[in-house]
Design a protein around this motif. Sequence first.
Motif, short mmCIF file in Angstrom:
data_model
loop_
_atom_site.label_atom_id
_atom_site.label_comp_id
_atom_site.label_asym_id
_atom_site.label_seq_id
_atom_site.Cartn_x
_atom_site.Cartn_y
_atom_site.Cartn_z
N THR A 26 7.26 3.44 -4.58
CA THR A 26 7.17 2.43 -5.64
C THR A 26 5.70 2.21 -5.98
N PRO A 27 5.26 2.57 -7.16
CA PRO A 27 3.86 2.34 -7.55
C PRO A 27 3.54 0.85 -7.57
N PHE A 28 2.31 0.49 -7.24
CA PHE A 28 1.88 -0.90 -7.27
C PHE A 28 0.53 -1.01 -7.96
N THR A 29 0.22 -2.24 -8.39
CA THR A 29 -1.02 -2.50 -9.12
C THR A 29 -1.61 -3.83 -8.66
N LEU B 85 -8.34 -15.02 -10.85
CA LEU B 85 -6.96 -14.73 -10.45
C LEU B 85 -6.87 -13.31 -9.92
N VAL B 86 -6.02 -13.12 -8.92
CA VAL B 86 -5.68 -11.79 -8.44
C VAL B 86 -4.17 -11.65 -8.50
N GLU B 87 -3.68 -10.68 -9.28
CA GLU B 87 -2.25 -10.45 -9.38
C GLU B 87 -1.88 -9.16 -8.65
N ILE B 88 -0.99 -9.29 -7.69
CA ILE B 88 -0.45 -8.14 -6.95
C ILE B 88 0.94 -7.86 -7.50
N ASP B 89 1.10 -6.72 -8.14
CA ASP B 89 2.40 -6.30 -8.66
C ASP B 89 2.96 -5.25 -7.71
N THR B 90 3.94 -5.63 -6.90
CA THR B 90 4.51 -4.72 -5.91
C THR B 90 5.42 -3.67 -6.54
N LYS C 224 -0.88 4.42 5.71
CA LYS C 224 0.39 4.98 6.15
C LYS C 224 1.53 4.06 5.72
N PRO C 225 2.75 4.62 5.57
CA PRO C 225 3.90 3.78 5.22
C PRO C 225 4.05 2.63 6.21
N PRO C 226 4.42 1.43 5.77
CA PRO C 226 4.91 1.12 4.42
C PRO C 226 3.81 0.77 3.41
N TYR C 227 2.56 1.18 3.65
CA TYR C 227 1.45 0.96 2.73
C TYR C 227 1.24 -0.54 2.45
N VAL D 200 4.41 -5.49 0.68
CA VAL D 200 4.53 -4.04 0.66
C VAL D 200 5.07 -3.60 -0.71
N PRO D 201 4.81 -2.36 -1.13
CA PRO D 201 5.34 -1.87 -2.41
C PRO D 201 6.85 -2.03 -2.47
N GLY D 202 7.32 -2.53 -3.60
CA GLY D 202 8.76 -2.69 -3.80
C GLY D 202 9.34 -3.96 -3.24
#
Length: 405
Positions: free
Chosen positions: A49-52, A68-73, A172-175, A202-204
């Motif tokens: 799952t890509p994240f930004t 502001l810091v936005e984490i889009d999982t 490493k996963p789960p990143y 974590v992503p997703g």
Amino acid sequence: MKISAIALGAGAMLAASPALARDHVLLDAGKAPANQTITSKSLGVKSATPFTVTTKTLHGGRQEGVMLVEIDTGAMKITVVPTRGMNVLQAVAGDVRLGWHSPVKEVVNPSFIELTGRNGLGWLEGFNELVTRCGYEWVGHPGKDTDGTLLTLHGLAANIPASKVVLSVDEKPPYTIRLKGLLREQAFKKVDYVIETELNTVPGATAFTVHDKLTNQGDYPKEYQALYHSNFGAPLLEKDAKFAAPVREVSPFNDYAKQDLATWQTYRGPTSGYDETVYNVFPYGDADGNTLAVLHNAAGQLGVSLAFNVNQLPAFSLWKNTDTEKQGYVTGLEPGTSFSYNRKYQRDLKLVPTIGPKESREFQITYTLLDSKAKVDAALKRVETIQDGRKTTVRETPLAVPKPE
């Protein structure tokens, strides 16, 4: 003390992160922050799952200069405010927003807030976040301490800009994505606290963990208090929404709260003229101290859970402010070391702990969106398991009776 890895497996200490893909310094004292976007692709992270992660600076009105810091999982957008104590403004997954609609519409820069204003209630002029840090020298209602010191509402932490903010992503996963911030609560001859904050996800994921480490850098023991003001409105909060937790004891905060004690776990719809109602809760934990608090809508199909440890955060305040929507229709689920009485009334309750020179204390809470009936039911089953048939004591009188000043 053993703390289980709940929801995200995110119990790593701040100073003990595994090997990282890369550290990105997003903010450092003395350097102007630059708006930027960091993606899983730019990091070379091969997450399914890509994240930004995006940073930006707000302009205009009382939010001038706020970062502001936005984490889009990829499944949830989590917005953190380094300028305001690394508080979490909101977390949005699809059409579900964890947070609330405050009459305070701007993300207010602390430089525009006078905490001693409004008889010590100036803190309210910036209050609109999902997660607001309260502490760490004191929490609670404003008023004079026993030595005459004026204590403003809920301490200083929520209005301390971070000195440094670093983004780290595990290679490493789960990143695991980690946003770390450094807060300094310091005053000559009074206090020398450093708070290392971390929000990780974590992503997703549609969940995140707040993990803070408070250190007394001074040469003398000091009192401290912590409370995590976690605030939710619609669509979770509505008429007949419910709160659940494994409860050892519950009591009304004051005489006003006594009138609804029989229905303290159920909510009203928006009610004109409704004053805030608060209940003091001592939760049960499992064998390791882990516990769970749940808020869900009337149908039991949408909710949120807060996982924490009672050895770190033994007190829990349930704040019910079911006023009109424009006035601020909201409830607060608030794990803490203490309740919301002024500090001078909590010493006799043994809720003003002490931290020794060079000692540290850690606090961790995992917030999880429950976006189906199955997830809500599973969380409620966990609450029932922790309760394990143990008695809930309903105390009809408040724990403290503050005197008018």
